[in-house]
Design an enzyme around this catalytic site. Sequence first.
Site, mmCIF file in Angstrom:
data_model
loop_
_atom_site.group_PDB
_atom_site.id
_atom_site.type_symbol
_atom_site.label_atom_id
_atom_site.label_comp_id
_atom_site.label_asym_id
_atom_site.label_seq_id
_atom_site.Cartn_x
_atom_site.Cartn_y
_atom_site.Cartn_z
ATOM 1 C CG HIS A 26 14.981 22.544 48.064
ATOM 2 N ND1 HIS A 26 14.563 23.718 48.479
ATOM 3 C CD2 HIS A 26 16.190 22.427 48.933
ATOM 4 C CE1 HIS A 26 15.445 24.103 49.478
ATOM 5 N NE2 HIS A 26 16.247 23.216 49.662
ATOM 6 C CD GLU B 4 15.375 27.487 48.666
ATOM 7 O OE1 GLU B 4 16.230 27.052 47.573
ATOM 8 O OE2 GLU B 4 15.915 27.538 49.826
ATOM 9 C CD GLU C 100 16.745 20.573 52.807
ATOM 10 O OE1 GLU C 100 17.786 20.815 52.943
ATOM 11 O OE2 GLU C 100 15.911 20.829 52.031
#
Length: 250
Positions: A95, A97, A165
């Site tokens: 991800h 993050e 994303e």
Amino acid sequence: MSRRPIIAGNWKMNKGIKEANELIESLKPLVKDATAECVFCPPFIDLPDAVRLTKDTNIEIGAQNMHWEEAGAFTGEIAGEMLKAIGVKFVIIGHSERREYFNETDETVNKKTIKALKLGLKPITCCGETLEQRESGKAKDIVVNQIKNGLKDIDDITAVVIAYEPIWAIGTGKTASNAEANEACGWVRETIGEMYGPEAAEGVRIQYGGSVKPGNVVALMEEPNIDGALVGGASLTADFAKIVKFDAQA
Ligand code: PGA
């Protein structure tokens, strides 16, 4: 080949055990007729209860990270084997993050994805560009490189769910336009085709993530390259059911 839609909730670092259990209980009846595959990814400490509470339901449980080693001196880490042993089925890998705050690289993403598959866990492997990269016209190169490096040497690429994303759309309320999201998911699909052939490209499922909500999911899901959503903020309330059941709203 038809690809089954897959909607996953990434709870990030939200909800302790009690709140997690309450949310799961409230969502269970609301998502039970969903045709999409439905995955909840709560924090690690919530996972044992989450697996137990969703037994014999259509909800599958995923973790948000794992280590590629089986055991050892890796303070603070959790092995894929440990997740597998408690009945976790999915794992989010790479991800943005984790890439930004915890030094995840395409290399660690690749190791984790390969290891997850070896264990029979289904990876949701993430990619996506920053705003600066998009504005300077580099988005495609960045995404293609993340796929080429992060998803190389995979035996069964269609067992991987890929989440595109764009970082500028995560938690910002700014969704990529449907056309932008579809285009970028198309870059991913095309790259998978170059790496693994046309059947793999046709079979692999690609999610869009970044400010997906009940109000925009239907249109996103109509795009030909988008097979699902990875949802952060909007997965934290019972309204998540509306996203999981996007086809009932269409
Ligand atoms: P968001 O997060 O839905 O809150 O934008 C998506 C994600 O980070 O997976």
